[in-house]
Design an enzyme around this catalytic site. Structure first.
Site, PDB file in Angstrom:
ATOM      1  N   HIS A 107     -17.872 -21.773  -0.842  1.00 22.80           N
ATOM      2  CA  HIS A 107     -16.400 -21.273  -1.046  1.00 22.80           C
ATOM      3  C   HIS A 107     -16.479 -21.002  -2.903  1.00 22.80           C
ATOM      4  O   HIS A 107     -15.465 -20.129  -3.132  1.00 22.80           O
ATOM      5  CB  HIS A 107     -15.228 -21.993  -0.848  1.00 22.80           C
ATOM      6  CG  HIS A 107     -14.872 -23.266  -1.603  1.00 22.80           C
ATOM      7  ND1 HIS A 107     -15.554 -24.448  -1.339  1.00 22.80           N
ATOM      8  CD2 HIS A 107     -14.355 -23.486  -2.894  1.00 22.80           C
ATOM      9  CE1 HIS A 107     -14.886 -25.303  -2.186  1.00 22.80           C
ATOM     10  NE2 HIS A 107     -14.289 -24.596  -3.251  1.00 22.80           N
ATOM     11  N   ASP A 141     -20.049 -25.487   4.051  1.00 15.15           N
ATOM     12  CA  ASP A 141     -19.393 -25.020   2.712  1.00 15.15           C
ATOM     13  C   ASP A 141     -20.534 -25.346   1.611  1.00 15.15           C
ATOM     14  O   ASP A 141     -20.232 -26.065   0.567  1.00 15.15           O
ATOM     15  CB  ASP A 141     -18.081 -25.793   2.766  1.00 15.15           C
ATOM     16  CG  ASP A 141     -17.454 -25.227   1.327  1.00 15.15           C
ATOM     17  OD1 ASP A 141     -17.707 -24.001   0.980  1.00 15.15           O
ATOM     18  OD2 ASP A 141     -16.429 -25.858   0.732  1.00 15.15           O
ATOM     19  N   SER A 215     -15.379 -28.420  -7.485  1.00 18.81           N
ATOM     20  CA  SER A 215     -15.941 -27.920  -6.404  1.00 18.81           C
ATOM     21  C   SER A 215     -17.343 -27.687  -6.554  1.00 18.81           C
ATOM     22  O   SER A 215     -17.912 -26.858  -7.415  1.00 18.81           O
ATOM     23  CB  SER A 215     -15.302 -26.747  -5.552  1.00 18.81           C
ATOM     24  OG  SER A 215     -13.956 -27.049  -5.273  1.00 18.81           O
TER      25      SER A 215
END
Length: 469
Positions: A107, A141, A215
């Site tokens: 992402h 992910d 992230s």
């Protein structure tokens, strides 16, 4: 009474003092050497992409913040003019090879036009390099990037996430809110967390501070090994972050690095957890296992003799306590592998050998875009098993799923959203996309509108959509 109370208070004060002194005597290890060793291998990732503006007045800010304002745009100011603008985003990654392979989250880089790796370490001569995508795995992910540099790069290696215990110390390094090389510490708060982010949820939960921009960064043990990839946070809480275990991530990254697509085992069933009431009704001793709701014809489970109502409690040596356990266990094998499944049927245990197929979403629900003169402005596909599991749909619910909604289309104006399930059109049941197209062709043109029965988050309701001429 006063003397007794005073003595009690004194005893409490002495106990707290002794405990505080005992704790103060503990020499907690400094993580400074670890940061100096691993820090240079952690990089900042920035991405750029061109998007059409939907909301005016908040230009030039990172995507994470802009998305927040766009969500509340109608309440904050005028709509945008639809012109293209440059949108940026920030994330974190870590280098796993001297020649420039970098791991991050899918992402962080998805849909990006350009991806840049930014080095904050002074010893690294290259300050900023453009990266290319080697491979993506949206279901876990994960993403693998590659940069070309002349010098050998500092690296970090994967550790064993299975060896980590709740209470073990961990260190997170990342780029929260653009603050490069931020170091936070905490412990493993829990393991095996399912937050419904995807079919293979098995997150490590930590209280090490993780924020937007972290992230894709590493969660490290005290040996400086990556035992998790920081991926998600609990939006409504503090000190609750989630990381993809290294055992899962390292296998996926290795497949991507070797230029292979990620292959996962598949049996072809719908499954659900077994609660206490269901277990009692089925005469089970415990509430563990994965209950088969349906078996797809001609798929591996059907060929092996599995039936609806069977309860899978073991796959080879892996104990199955939930539907998620079964999904992860099967996916950990390569297609064509033979696995032994211990199944409970009618209160008796039996062993079945299943030859796994290959999980392929495109075969389990092909997306069909409706682009016609009387278009609804929707992209649709037949429901597949993953849709049913992720949306927690009732076993007897049939229909087609909305995968995308055209902003200017009639469906969007009527209130249809991505993720909606269309169960019926003009009071006729819908089993696949072609059913809807046929009803539109036969009845829609004459009536100028179509009545759709929608299922959304446990509720069913009717939406009438005018058809474009």
């Amino acid at each position: 009474m006063k003397k007794i109370f005073a003595k009690s208070c004194l005893a409490i004060v002495l106990a707290v003092t002794v405990a505080s002194q005992a704790f103060a005597g503990i020499n907690l290890p400094s993580i400074s050497p670890l940061v100096k060793q691993v820090g240079p291998a952690v990089v900042n990732i920035s991405t750029e992409r061109m998007v059409k503006s939907q909301f005016g007045g908040f230009r030039g800010m990172p995507r994470e913040f802009e998305e927040f304002f766009e969500q509340f745009g109608p309440f904050l100011g005028p709509q945008g003019n639809g012109k293209e603008q440059l949108q940026s985003a920030l994330g974190t990654g870590f280098i796993i090879s001297k020649d420039g392979y970098i791991v991050t989250n899918n992402h962080v880089v998805q849909n990006a036009d350009k991806i840049y790796i930014n080095f904050s370490d002074k010893k690294t001569k290259t300050a900023k390099v453009e990266a290319k995508v080697i491979g993506l795995d949206p279901e876990t992910d994960l993403a693998l990037l590659k940069i070309n540099v002349k010098n050998d790069l500092p690296t970090v290696k994967f550790g064993d996430s299975d060896s980590m215990e709740v209470g073990d110390w961990v260190v997170a390094i990342g780029n929260p809110f653009g603050l490069s090389n931020t170091v936070t510490t905490g412990i493993v708060s829990a393991k095996g967390r399912d937050i419904h982010a995807g079919p293979y949820d098995n997150f490590i939960q930590t209280d090490a501070s993780i924020n937007p921009g972290n992230s894709g960064g590493p969660l490290l043990n005290l040996d400086g090994e990556v035992i998790g990839i920081n991926t998600a946070i609990a939006a409504s809480g503090q000190g609750i972050g989630f990381a993809i275990p290294s055992k899962l991530a390292s296998n996926i990254i290795e497949q991507l690095k070797n230029g292979k697509k990620v292959s996962r085992g598949w049996i072809g069933v719908t499954i659900q957890d077994i609660d206490e009431i269901t277990a009692k009704a089925l005469g089970l001793k415990g509430d563990g296992g994965a209950l088969i709701g349906s078996v797809l014809p001609n798929e591996p489970a059907a060929k092996a003799g599995l039936k609806a109502g069977d309860i899978i409690i073991r796959v080879d040596n892996s104990i199955i306590k939930s539907a998620s356990d079964l999904t992860r266990a099967v996916a950990s094998y390569k297609p064509n592998s033979k696995v032994n499944m211990l199944v409970v049927r009618d209160g008796k245990e039996l062993n079945l050998t299943v030859t796994l197929g290959e999980r392929n979403l495109s075969q389990n629900g092909k997306q069909t875009a409706i682009e016609k003169g009387t278009s609804l402005g929707l992209s649709l596909r037949d429901l597949n098993i993953e849709d049913r599991q992720q949306l927690r749909l009732p076993q007897d619910l049939n229909g087609i799923i909305v995968t995308n909604v055209k902003e200017s289309g009639q469906a969007a104006k009527a209130g249809i959203l991505p993720g909606d399930v269309i169960m019926a059109a003009n009071l006729k049941s819908i089993k696949n996309v072609h059913d809807l197209i046929n009803i539109m062709d036969k009845e829609g043109k004459q009536r100028g509108a179509i009545v759709l029965q929608i299922y959304r988050q446990g509720n069913a309701f009717i939406i009438t959509v005018p058809l474009e001429k």
